[in-house]
Design an enzyme around this catalytic site. Structure first.
Site, mmCIF file in Angstrom:
data_model
loop_
_atom_site.group_PDB
_atom_site.id
_atom_site.type_symbol
_atom_site.label_atom_id
_atom_site.label_comp_id
_atom_site.label_asym_id
_atom_site.label_seq_id
_atom_site.Cartn_x
_atom_site.Cartn_y
_atom_site.Cartn_z
ATOM 1 N N ARG A 155 13.531 -0.015 -2.784
ATOM 2 C CA ARG A 155 13.101 -0.774 -3.977
ATOM 3 C C ARG A 155 13.958 -0.371 -5.173
ATOM 4 N NH1 ARG A 155 7.001 0.076 -5.120
ATOM 5 N NH2 ARG A 155 6.751 -1.214 -3.271
ATOM 6 N N CYS B 266 -3.825 -6.637 2.811
ATOM 7 C CA CYS B 266 -4.801 -5.545 2.840
ATOM 8 C C CYS B 266 -5.359 -5.350 1.434
ATOM 9 C CB CYS B 266 -4.163 -4.257 3.383
ATOM 10 S SG CYS B 266 -3.309 -3.277 2.149
ATOM 11 N N CYS C 14 5.379 -4.054 6.193
ATOM 12 C CA CYS C 14 4.445 -3.151 5.524
ATOM 13 C C CYS C 14 3.560 -2.420 6.532
ATOM 14 C CB CYS C 14 3.575 -3.917 4.541
ATOM 15 S SG CYS C 14 2.392 -2.806 3.746
ATOM 16 N N LYS D 198 1.579 3.273 -13.556
ATOM 17 C CA LYS D 198 2.237 2.005 -13.870
ATOM 18 C C LYS D 198 2.082 1.639 -15.343
ATOM 19 C CE LYS D 198 1.756 0.266 -9.195
ATOM 20 N NZ LYS D 198 1.195 -0.773 -8.296
ATOM 21 N N CYS E 129 1.863 -10.851 -1.125
ATOM 22 C CA CYS E 129 2.568 -9.586 -0.907
ATOM 23 C C CYS E 129 3.414 -9.704 0.345
ATOM 24 C CB CYS E 129 1.579 -8.447 -0.783
ATOM 25 S SG CYS E 129 0.690 -8.465 0.782
ATOM 26 N N LYS F 257 0.917 7.325 -8.122
ATOM 27 C CA LYS F 257 1.786 6.488 -8.959
ATOM 28 C C LYS F 257 1.162 6.215 -10.330
ATOM 29 C CE LYS F 257 0.729 3.256 -5.673
ATOM 30 N NZ LYS F 257 0.927 2.066 -4.866
ATOM 31 N N ARG G 16 6.353 4.408 -12.519
ATOM 32 C CA ARG G 16 7.104 3.379 -11.783
ATOM 33 C C ARG G 16 7.866 2.448 -12.723
ATOM 34 N NH1 ARG G 16 4.940 2.395 -6.554
ATOM 35 N NH2 ARG G 16 4.324 4.384 -5.659
ATOM 36 N N CYS H 174 -1.445 -5.711 -3.631
ATOM 37 C CA CYS H 174 -0.110 -5.732 -4.249
ATOM 38 C C CYS H 174 0.235 -7.043 -4.946
ATOM 39 C CB CYS H 174 0.946 -5.391 -3.206
ATOM 40 S SG CYS H 174 0.710 -3.745 -2.511
HETATM 41 FE FE1 SRM Z 1 2.016 -2.215 -3.565
HETATM 42 C C1 SRM Z 1 1.635 0.226 -1.275
HETATM 43 C C2 SRM Z 1 4.458 -3.596 -1.773
HETATM 44 C C3 SRM Z 1 2.826 -4.128 -6.226
HETATM 45 C C4 SRM Z 1 -1.008 -1.507 -4.981
HETATM 46 N N1 SRM Z 1 2.953 -1.721 -1.845
HETATM 47 C C5 SRM Z 1 2.661 -0.637 -1.057
HETATM 48 C C6 SRM Z 1 3.696 -0.492 0.071
HETATM 49 C C7 SRM Z 1 4.765 0.428 -0.408
HETATM 50 C C8 SRM Z 1 3.137 -0.106 1.440
HETATM 51 C C9 SRM Z 1 3.051 1.346 1.813
HETATM 52 O O1 SRM Z 1 2.513 2.154 1.045
HETATM 53 O O2 SRM Z 1 3.473 1.653 2.930
HETATM 54 C C10 SRM Z 1 4.186 -1.970 0.151
HETATM 55 C C11 SRM Z 1 5.603 -2.191 0.697
HETATM 56 C C12 SRM Z 1 5.575 -3.298 1.726
HETATM 57 C C13 SRM Z 1 6.905 -3.768 2.157
HETATM 58 O O3 SRM Z 1 7.146 -3.844 3.377
HETATM 59 O O4 SRM Z 1 7.713 -4.134 1.328
HETATM 60 C C14 SRM Z 1 3.880 -2.464 -1.234
HETATM 61 N N2 SRM Z 1 3.462 -3.505 -3.958
HETATM 62 C C15 SRM Z 1 4.322 -4.033 -3.058
HETATM 63 C C16 SRM Z 1 5.107 -5.181 -3.635
HETATM 64 C C17 SRM Z 1 6.524 -5.288 -3.094
HETATM 65 C C18 SRM Z 1 4.314 -6.476 -3.409
HETATM 66 C C19 SRM Z 1 5.093 -7.756 -3.494
HETATM 67 O O5 SRM Z 1 5.033 -8.476 -2.505
HETATM 68 O O6 SRM Z 1 5.720 -8.021 -4.511
HETATM 69 C C20 SRM Z 1 5.000 -4.832 -5.134
HETATM 70 C C21 SRM Z 1 6.081 -3.901 -5.572
HETATM 71 C C22 SRM Z 1 5.906 -3.486 -6.981
HETATM 72 C C23 SRM Z 1 7.081 -2.781 -7.578
HETATM 73 O O7 SRM Z 1 8.120 -3.401 -7.715
HETATM 74 O O8 SRM Z 1 6.924 -1.622 -7.954
HETATM 75 C C24 SRM Z 1 3.670 -4.101 -5.144
HETATM 76 N N3 SRM Z 1 1.112 -2.671 -5.340
HETATM 77 C C25 SRM Z 1 1.566 -3.572 -6.253
HETATM 78 C C26 SRM Z 1 0.522 -3.891 -7.190
HETATM 79 C C27 SRM Z 1 0.613 -4.908 -8.319
HETATM 80 C C28 SRM Z 1 1.095 -4.302 -9.606
HETATM 81 O O9 SRM Z 1 1.383 -3.124 -9.696
HETATM 82 O O10 SRM Z 1 1.178 -5.066 -10.569
HETATM 83 C C29 SRM Z 1 -0.588 -3.153 -6.819
HETATM 84 C C30 SRM Z 1 -2.002 -3.222 -7.475
HETATM 85 C C31 SRM Z 1 -2.075 -2.506 -8.759
HETATM 86 C C32 SRM Z 1 -2.391 -1.064 -8.546
HETATM 87 O O11 SRM Z 1 -1.479 -0.264 -8.414
HETATM 88 O O12 SRM Z 1 -3.580 -0.754 -8.483
HETATM 89 C C33 SRM Z 1 -0.196 -2.381 -5.664
HETATM 90 N N4 SRM Z 1 0.604 -0.851 -3.219
HETATM 91 C C34 SRM Z 1 -0.606 -0.757 -3.878
HETATM 92 C C35 SRM Z 1 -1.396 0.261 -3.250
HETATM 93 C C36 SRM Z 1 -2.810 0.701 -3.702
HETATM 94 C C37 SRM Z 1 -2.694 1.868 -4.581
HETATM 95 C C38 SRM Z 1 -3.987 2.419 -5.078
HETATM 96 O O13 SRM Z 1 -3.988 3.595 -5.407
HETATM 97 O O14 SRM Z 1 -4.973 1.725 -5.176
HETATM 98 C C39 SRM Z 1 -0.633 0.763 -2.176
HETATM 99 C C40 SRM Z 1 -1.030 1.856 -1.173
HETATM 100 C C41 SRM Z 1 -0.544 3.194 -1.574
HETATM 101 O O15 SRM Z 1 0.051 3.387 -2.626
HETATM 102 O O16 SRM Z 1 -0.791 4.102 -0.795
HETATM 103 C C42 SRM Z 1 0.597 0.030 -2.174
HETATM 104 FE FE1 SF4 Z 2 1.210 -4.032 2.271
HETATM 105 FE FE2 SF4 Z 2 -1.314 -4.229 1.599
HETATM 106 FE FE3 SF4 Z 2 0.546 -4.132 -0.306
HETATM 107 FE FE4 SF4 Z 2 0.323 -6.269 1.164
HETATM 108 S S1 SF4 Z 2 -1.257 -5.495 -0.201
HETATM 109 S S2 SF4 Z 2 2.251 -5.207 0.692
HETATM 110 S S3 SF4 Z 2 -0.269 -5.480 3.119
HETATM 111 S S4 SF4 Z 2 0.073 -2.516 1.096
#
Ligand code: SRM
Ligand code: SF4
Length: 555
Positions: free
Chosen positions: A74, A476, A437, A210, A431, A208, A143, A480
Site C-alpha cells: 500500500r 467482513c 484479503c 487514522k 472493499c 492503527k 496511517r 473497510c
Molecule cells: Fe481495512 C484490515 C483493506 C480501509 C478497517 N483492510 C484490512 C486488510 C489489511 C486485511 C488484513 O488485515 O489482512 C485489508 C487488505 C485487503 C487486500 O487484500 O487488499 C484492508 N482497508 C482496506 C482498503 C484497501 C479497502 C478498500 O477496498 O479500499 C482500505 C485501505 C485504506 C488505506 O488506504 O489505508 C481500508 N479499513 C479501512 C477503513 C475505512 C477508513 O479507514 O476510512 C476501515 C474502517 C475504519 C476503521 O478503521 O475503523 C478499515 N481494515 C479495517 C479493520 C478493522 C480495524 C478495527 O480495529 O476495527 C481491519 C482489520 C485489522 O486491522 O486487523 C482492516
Molecule cells: Fe478484508 Fe474485511 Fe477489509 Fe473487506 S472489510 S478488505 S474483507 S478486512
C-alpha cells in the site's frame, strides 16, 4: 525482554524489533516465497501485507502444495494527490511487479496486489525515486492522512494543502529501517539509530491511528469514522483553525461481541499552531493507555468509550499541558460530494472526477481501458491527480481547450461518462475482499457490479426515480468500505450471507442499524422494495433514504 503480563505477542515483536527491523533484512533476501509470522507483523509497518491467493488455497491444500504466496503493498498518498510523473511510475509498477492493476483505496491510497517477494524492493525503490512511500501505510502507526480533494486541488499551495503534507510527515515514525531495508539495500543494522517520538516509543501504538481533514461543507472523508478528524473552522476570537473530533472507528469483530462502530466526539478547537500539540497529546494518551492485551479492542475508540469521554478528555488535556478549549458548536455536515464530473479549479483549469468501480484501475478485457486512459492523460496533458475517499480518481489541471479531447478519449476507451452512471453505481463502494484479503468471509469487490445492478432494478420496480442510493459492501465486519455509516450496507458474514445494515447516510453523521442478518444478495430486493416504495410515496422532496427511514421510525 520478557513480554508484559497479558500483552499480545505482537507487542513483544514490535518492542524487540529494533525499530521495525527484526529479521526482515535476511527474510527479504532469502529464497523462500513467504516470510515468518513475526516478519509479517513488521512488514505491515512498511506498507506490506503477506497474503495468499485464496482462489487456489483449497486446491493447493488438498494437493498438499505450498500456498500461492503473494504480497500486497500500500502506497500512502497524503490527501490522495499525485503528479503526472508519479502516476506514470505507479502505472509502470502495476505491470512490472504487480498484477496489472492499480487499486485505489477508501483512504486515498494505492494498493498493488499479487507481488512476489523479490518484487518488493524494486517496487519500493521505484516509489522512492518518485517521492512516494509505503512506509506507515499499514501497521500500528499514524496511517495515510486523508483530505477532501477540494481542500487541496483548489489551492495546492494553500494552508490546508500544506497542513495535509505537514501532518503526513510530522506524525510518521522516525526510524530509518524502511530506508535501510528496502531502498538502500544495505543489511539493516540491529541497533536503533534515531530517537522515536515518545508517543511511538519502542512499541509504537496499540493499533492503527487514522487522521482525516474534512471540507467544512463536505464530509466526503467520513470524518466521524476517524480516530482523529479535523474540520476547518473559524473561531469567533481566534480566527482560522480546526474543530478536532476524536474516537471514531467502524470495525467490529464477530468473535468479540464487545466490539462496535463508533462515531467521533468533538474534542476542542485548535488553531493551526496548536494542531500538532493536540494530536501529540491524543497519541500519547493512546500510546500509554490503549489496550495492548487484545488487538480486537485496542483502537482509540475503545479507550474513549471505556474510560468515558470526560475522563479521556481530562487525560488528553493533562498531556497537552494547558486547558483544551471547548469545541465549537453548530457544525453539522450538510452533504458529501462525490467529486465526479467536470468543474473549474481556482487557477482556471478544469478537473474531471472519474468513477472507478471499487477503485480497481486496469485495462479490463472487453471493458473499460482505465489504465490506458489515465496513462495517456498523464503523458499527453501533464495533468495531476487526486484519489478520493470514494475510490474514484480526479484528473486535475486539464486546460479548458482540452475538455473535448478528454471526453473523447474516455469514450473511445469505454469509460462511462458521469451523466450515464446509475443512481447506485455512482457512489457504491466495495472493499477488496476475495481473493487477496485474508480476513474476507464473503466477496465484495467482485460482486459489486451485480449488486449495483440488482439495487438499480429494485429502485426502478419500486418507482423511485431521480434519487440516489448509497451502497457499501464489505467481505467482513472490519468495515473497510465504511458500510457502518451507509444508507445500505452489506457486510459479509458467511460465504454467501451478508448482514444488511440500513439508515446511515451520505453525511456520515449517523450509524446504520442492523436490519437483517445473513441475507443472500438475491434476497436484498425483496427486503428493500417495501421500504423504497414508502420512501418514494411518503419521503419529502430531496430527503435521503437513510434520513427517511429514521424520520419514519422504520428502523
Ligand atoms: Fe481495512 C484490515 C483493506 C480501509 C478497517 N483492510 C484490512 C486488510 C489489511 C486485511 C488484513 O488485515 O489482512 C485489508 C487488505 C485487503 C487486500 O487484500 O487488499 C484492508 N482497508 C482496506 C482498503 C484497501 C479497502 C478498500 O477496498 O479500499 C482500505 C485501505 C485504506 C488505506 O488506504 O489505508 C481500508 N479499513 C479501512 C477503513 C475505512 C477508513 O479507514 O476510512 C476501515 C474502517 C475504519 C476503521 O478503521 O475503523 C478499515 N481494515 C479495517 C479493520 C478493522 C480495524 C478495527 O480495529 O476495527 C481491519 C482489520 C485489522 O486491522 O486487523 C482492516
Ligand atoms: Fe478484508 Fe474485511 Fe477489509 Fe473487506 S472489510 S478488505 S474483507 S478486512
Amino acid at each position: 525482554m520478557e513480554p508484559e503480563v497479558d500483552e499480545t505477542p505482537v507487542e513483544a515483536i514490535k518492542r524487540e524489533s529494533a525499530q521495525l527491523r527484526g529479521t526482515l533484512a535476511e527474510e527479504l533476501s532469502s529464497s523462500t516465497a513467504n516470510v515468518s509470522h513475526d516478519a509479517e507483523q513488521l512488514l505491515k509497518f512498511h506498507g506490506v501485507y503477506s497474503q495468499d491467493d485464496r482462489d487456489v488455497r483449497r486446491e493447493r491444500s488438498l494437493a498438499k502444495e505450498a500456498l500461492e504466496f503473494i504480497f500486497m503493498l500500500r502506497v500512502a498518498i497524503p490527501g490522495g494527490r499525485l503528479t503526472a510523473a508519479q502516476w506514470l511510475a505507479l502505472d509502470t509498477i502495476a505491470d512490472e511487479v504487480a498484477d496489472g492493476s492499480i487499486r485505489l483505496t477508501t483512504r486515498q491510497a494505492v494498493q498493488f496486489h499479487g507481488i512476489g517477494k523479490r518484487g518488493l524492493r524494486p517496487l519500493v525503490q521505484a516509489l522512492d525515486r518518485n517521492l512516494m512511500t509505503s512506509f506507515a501505510a499499514c501497521g500500528d502507526v499514524v496511517r495515510n492522512v486523508v483530505a477532501c480533494p477540494d481542500l487541496t486541488l483548489h489551492d495546492p499551495e494553500g494552508r490546508l494543502a500544506r497542513m495535509v503534507d505537514h501532518l503526513a510527515v510530522a506524525f510518521r515514525p522516525k526510524t530509518q529501517a524502511y530506508w535501510e531495508l528496502f531502498v538502500n539495500g544495505e543489511p539493516a543494522v540491529a541497533a536503533p539509530v534515531v530517537e522515536e517520538q515518545p508517543y511511538f516509543g519502542d512499541n509504537y501504538l496499540p493499533r492503527k491511528f487514522k487522521i482525516a481533514i474534512a471540507h467544512p461543507n463536505d464530509n466526503c472523508v467520513d470524518v466521524f469514522a476517524q480516530d482523529l478528524g479535523l474540520i476547518p473552522a473559524v473561531h469567533p476570537e481566534l480566527g482560522e483553525g480546526f474543530s478536532v473530533v476524536v474516537g471514531g472507528g467502524l470495525g467490529r469483530n464477530y468473535a468479540n461481541e464487545d466490539t462496535f462502530a463508533r462515531l467521533a466526539d468533538p474534542l476542542t478547537f485548535a488553531t493551526d499552531d496548536e494542531v500538532d500539540g493536540v494530536i501529540a497529546a491524543v497519541l500519547s494518551t493512546y500510546h500509554d493507555l490503549g489496550l495492548r492485551n487484545d488487538r480486537r479492542r485496542a483502537r482509540l475508540k475503545y479507550l474513549v468509550a471505556d474510560s468515558g469521554y470526560d475522563a479521556f478528555r481530562v487525560e488528553v488535556e493533562t498531556r497537552y499541558g494547558s486547558p483544551l478549549r471547548p469545541p465549537l458548536t453548530g457544525w453539522v455536515p450538510t452533504a458529501a460530494a462525490d467529486h465526479l464530473g467536470w468543474s473549474t479549479l481556482g487557477d482556471g483549469t478544469l478537473q474531471l472526477g472519474v468513477r472507478i468501480g471499487a477503485g480497481r484501475i486496469r485495462d479490463f478485457d472487453g471493458g473499460p481501458q482505465l489504465r490506458t486512459a489515465f496513462r495517456r492523460l498523464a503523458q499527453e496533458l501533464k495533468v495531476h491527480f487526486a484519489i478520493t475517499a470514494q475510490q474514484d480518481l480526479v484528473v486535475a489541471g486539464v486546460p479548458v481547450d482540452q475538455r473535448h479531447f478528454v471526453d473523447s478519449l474516455l469514450l473511445e476507451l469505454g469509460i462511462t461518462a458521469v451523466d450515464q452512471l446509475g443512481p447506485v453505481e455512482r457512489q457504491a463502494l466495495a472493499c477488496v475482499a476475495l481473493p487477496t484479503c485474508g480476513q474476507a468471509l464473503a466477496e465484495a469487490e467482485r460482486r459489486l457490479p451485480e449488486t449495483v445492478d440488482l439495487l438499480e432494478k429494485t429502485l426502478q420496480t419500486s418507482g423511485v426515480s431521480g434519487r440516489s442510493l448509497q451502497l457499501r459492501m464489505t467481505g467482513c465486519p472490519n468495515g473497510c468500505a465504511r458500510p457502518a455509516v451507509a444508507e445500505v450496507g452489506l457486510v459479509g458474514r458467511t460465504k454467501t450471507g451478508y448482514d444488511l445494515f440500513l439508515g446511515g447516510g451520505p453525511r456520515g453523521d449517523r450509524l446504520a442499524t442492523l436490519f437483517k442478518e445473513k441475507v443472500k444478495i438475491d434476497d436484498v430486493p425483496e427486503l428493500l422494495q417495501p421500504l423504497l416504495e414508502k420512501w418514494t410515496s411518503e419521503g419529502e422532496a430531496g430527503e435521503a433514504f437513510g434520513d427517511y427511514l429514521h424520520r419514519a421510525g422504520l428502523l
